[in-house]
Design an enzyme around this catalytic site. Sequence first.
Site, short mmCIF file in Angstrom:
data_model
loop_
_atom_site.label_atom_id
_atom_site.label_comp_id
_atom_site.label_asym_id
_atom_site.label_seq_id
_atom_site.Cartn_x
_atom_site.Cartn_y
_atom_site.Cartn_z
N GLU A 72 -5.13 -0.36 -8.29
CA GLU A 72 -4.11 0.60 -8.72
C GLU A 72 -2.93 -0.22 -9.26
O GLU A 72 -2.43 -1.11 -8.56
CB GLU A 72 -3.65 1.46 -7.54
CG GLU A 72 -4.68 2.49 -7.12
CD GLU A 72 -4.29 3.25 -5.85
OE1 GLU A 72 -4.65 4.43 -5.73
OE2 GLU A 72 -3.62 2.67 -4.96
N ASN A 106 -4.60 5.72 -1.00
CA ASN A 106 -4.10 5.76 0.37
C ASN A 106 -3.45 7.10 0.71
O ASN A 106 -3.50 7.53 1.86
CB ASN A 106 -3.10 4.62 0.61
CG ASN A 106 -3.83 3.30 0.78
OD1 ASN A 106 -5.04 3.28 0.89
ND2 ASN A 106 -3.09 2.21 0.77
N SER A 130 0.82 -1.21 0.00
CA SER A 130 0.00 0.00 0.00
C SER A 130 0.85 1.25 0.00
O SER A 130 0.37 2.33 -0.33
CB SER A 130 -0.86 0.06 1.26
OG SER A 130 -1.54 -1.13 1.47
N HIS A 163 -2.36 -3.07 -6.59
CA HIS A 163 -2.90 -2.71 -5.28
C HIS A 163 -4.41 -2.87 -5.26
O HIS A 163 -5.15 -2.07 -5.82
CB HIS A 163 -2.50 -1.27 -4.93
CG HIS A 163 -2.93 -0.86 -3.56
ND1 HIS A 163 -3.58 0.31 -3.30
CD2 HIS A 163 -2.80 -1.50 -2.37
CE1 HIS A 163 -3.84 0.38 -2.00
NE2 HIS A 163 -3.39 -0.71 -1.42
N1 LIG Z 1 -5.48 -4.43 4.97
C1 LIG Z 1 -5.81 -3.64 3.97
O1 LIG Z 1 -6.88 -3.01 4.00
C2 LIG Z 1 -4.92 -3.53 2.77
C3 LIG Z 1 -5.45 -2.99 1.57
C4 LIG Z 1 -4.64 -2.97 0.42
C5 LIG Z 1 -3.34 -3.44 0.50
N2 LIG Z 1 -2.85 -3.94 1.67
C6 LIG Z 1 -1.48 -4.46 1.66
O2 LIG Z 1 -1.54 -5.87 1.55
C7 LIG Z 1 -0.42 -6.46 2.20
C8 LIG Z 1 -0.93 -7.47 3.23
O3 LIG Z 1 -1.68 -6.78 4.22
P1 LIG Z 1 -2.78 -7.53 5.10
O4 LIG Z 1 -3.59 -6.46 5.72
O5 LIG Z 1 -3.44 -8.56 4.29
O6 LIG Z 1 -1.86 -8.20 6.22
P2 LIG Z 1 -2.20 -9.40 7.21
O7 LIG Z 1 -1.35 -9.23 8.38
O8 LIG Z 1 -3.68 -9.52 7.40
O9 LIG Z 1 -1.74 -10.71 6.38
C9 LIG Z 1 -0.41 -10.99 6.03
C10 LIG Z 1 -0.27 -12.49 5.84
O10 LIG Z 1 1.03 -12.77 5.33
C11 LIG Z 1 1.49 -13.96 5.92
N3 LIG Z 1 2.94 -14.06 5.80
C12 LIG Z 1 3.89 -13.46 6.56
N4 LIG Z 1 5.12 -13.83 6.12
C13 LIG Z 1 4.95 -14.67 5.09
C14 LIG Z 1 5.83 -15.39 4.22
N5 LIG Z 1 7.14 -15.31 4.38
N6 LIG Z 1 5.30 -16.18 3.26
C15 LIG Z 1 3.98 -16.27 3.10
N7 LIG Z 1 3.08 -15.60 3.88
C16 LIG Z 1 3.57 -14.82 4.86
C17 LIG Z 1 0.98 -13.89 7.34
O11 LIG Z 1 0.93 -15.18 7.93
C18 LIG Z 1 -0.40 -13.26 7.15
O12 LIG Z 1 -1.40 -14.24 7.00
C19 LIG Z 1 0.37 -5.34 2.81
O13 LIG Z 1 1.39 -4.97 1.92
C20 LIG Z 1 -0.66 -4.21 2.90
O14 LIG Z 1 -0.10 -2.94 2.87
C21 LIG Z 1 -3.62 -4.02 2.79
#
Ligand SMILES: NC(=O)c1ccc[n+]([C@@H]2O[C@H](COP(=O)([O-])OP(=O)(O)OC[C@H]3O[C@@H](n4cnc5c(N)ncnc54)[C@H](O)[C@@H]3O)[C@@H](O)[C@H]2O)c1
Length: 593
Positions: free
Chosen positions: A154, A192, A121, A142
């Site tokens: 995005e 964002n 993000s 994204h």
């Molecule tokens: N939460 C949101 O609203 C949102 C929206 C758009 C983008 N994002 C982006 O998406 C990405 C993930 O965010 P999230 O909110 O889903 O996080 P989250 O913490 O909910 O999930 C992350 C997952 O990655 C896993 N993980 C960690 N290390 C790993 C590895 N080495 N191999 C495989 N899996 C692994 C974890 O076990 C976890 O299940 C981030 O870059 C975030 O910025 C988040």
Amino acid sequence: MAREFASIGVVGLGTMGAGIVEVFARNGIEVVAVEVTPEALERGRAHLTGSTDRAMARGKLSQEDRDALVGRVEFAVGLDALHGVDLVIEAVPERLDLKQKIFAELDRVCKRDAILATNTSSLSVTEISVATTRPDQVLGMHFFNPAPIMKLVEIIKTVVTAPDVVDDVEALCTRLGKVDVTINDRAGFIANALLFGYLNHAVTMYEARYATREDLDAAMKLGCGLPMGPLALMDLIGLDTAYEILDTMYRRGGRDRRHAPAPLLKQMVTAGLLGRKSGRGFYTYEKPGSPAMVTDGLTPEPVEAAAATSTIRKVGVVGSGTMATGIIEVFARSGYEVTSVTRGAERSAALCESVKTSLNKAFVRGKITEEERDLALSRITWSATLDHLADTDLVVEAVVEELSVKKALFASLDEICKPGTVLATTTSSLPVIECAVATNRPGDVIGLHFFNPAPIMNLVEVVHSIRTAPDTVSTARALVESLGKHAVVCADRAGFVVNALLFPYLNDAVRMVEVSYANADDIDYAMKLGCGYPMGPFELLDVVGLDVSLAIQRQLYLEMREPGFAPAPLLEQLVTAGYLGRKVGRGFRDYRD
Ligand SMILES: NC(=O)c1ccc[n+]([C@@H]2O[C@H](COP(=O)([O-])OP(=O)(O)OC[C@H]3O[C@@H](n4cnc5c(N)ncnc54)[C@H](O)[C@@H]3O)[C@@H](O)[C@H]2O)c1
């Protein structure tokens, strides 16, 4: 010919990854979904099952389609399972070192021509790409939360991303039924960059006890039509993820103080209060991962509307403009005796006509019966003399937005009205305390900030100054509820809740156009399709009026002295040029035929 993507890998099955898996599998694409441990893999699988179960329960997905969808997903621990896929989307926690490590590994494991995408993000896609030997095949994809629902993607291209890679991924987004905007690699991209300053500001307000979590959220939902309030949205995003995004944006985006994560966020993350995913964040949820909010120790008691009707029966409304017209109608329709006071018989006659027209419209639209319309009218007395307010229980002032005029009016009301009358101002930008100290009864003075059009908008900000008595606040709150509207209680600060949170975001959108990062159309799309806003910032600015928006933004800047609140020069220039928005046929867009 766009490239065929037969199978796709998703790394990390948390909040975003599990949703992204669903998006691809729903569209007939084979998915390899990988996690770091068997436990995390099971959580990811449960996420997908839960989401598809809900879609089935809502009749959006048949059993057969759901089985086919789940059948397309292969779950595995470790990146080795991704050796055959055509595209990988990484959705692991928002940390550069972790993402770089994963991309280096993906580069080793994946086919030579596989495209590697990150769902980051806020981190630099360029910095992630250079951890591979194929930075030209790396880009950002994204998705927005929840990925199966939000239409926007995005696409972030770096200076080295190959144009055909961008074309192929754009075509893939179209196949998924998504709308993409392609942009350069800048912290926070479009959505964002505009969203997180606002979210962080809301957390700061909550932290400073400026308003309750329920009131902050209700204000933005009812005042701006947003699908969720800022604190509920933080819970959905995940507080740990939100913290990392803000922290990165602060460091990458010019150290704008508004992106420095509110201290409360860090404390909550440390305490394990991560939002929905952990079952508790700003709100409490039925269980971890559940969208169902439950009451907790902070949930307020419901407001007793009857409390107001016992103390307030007769209401005075001073003024003859748009707001006064709407407010008179609202009170009369709710059964209050209303005395309207203007500065002359002619004005009163015109005002009476406007109220009649509006009540008639409500009747024609089937909102009220003929009898209700006539009864409402019969409750209003038209006057041009303030003395007629002597025996009212509440006076609402809706005269011109000039402090000297309002102060003089409050001094007169203080002399005329009986002791105990609540004196309210509808000001949207002046300090309530200034009106209060013009009287000898500052404890009885309060702000009642109605939104335009008052008969339709269900929000009223109840603004207490530092001298307002607690009784006056509870009476005002109950009164608003008795009007069938939602009261949001807040302290006496520029912009109250809604304008303070809304206008800096609009101003930031203008700055984004000013520096040519994206155009108004793309920004409007991004906010509507990525965040579910009913209007994009430029559509809204043109409706509100650029002059009005500039005045509010100036007021916020003057009071807070926050450098990020300084009005965007482009906004000032458009106002100087007379491009004031829809009302003159031209603002950010041209409305003339
Ligand atoms: N939460 C949101 O609203 C949102 C929206 C758009 C983008 N994002 C982006 O998406 C990405 C993930 O965010 P999230 O909110 O889903 O996080 P989250 O913490 O909910 O999930 C992350 C997952 O990655 C896993 N993980 C960690 N290390 C790993 C590895 N080495 N191999 C495989 N899996 C692994 C974890 O076990 C976890 O299940 C981030 O870059 C975030 O910025 C988040």
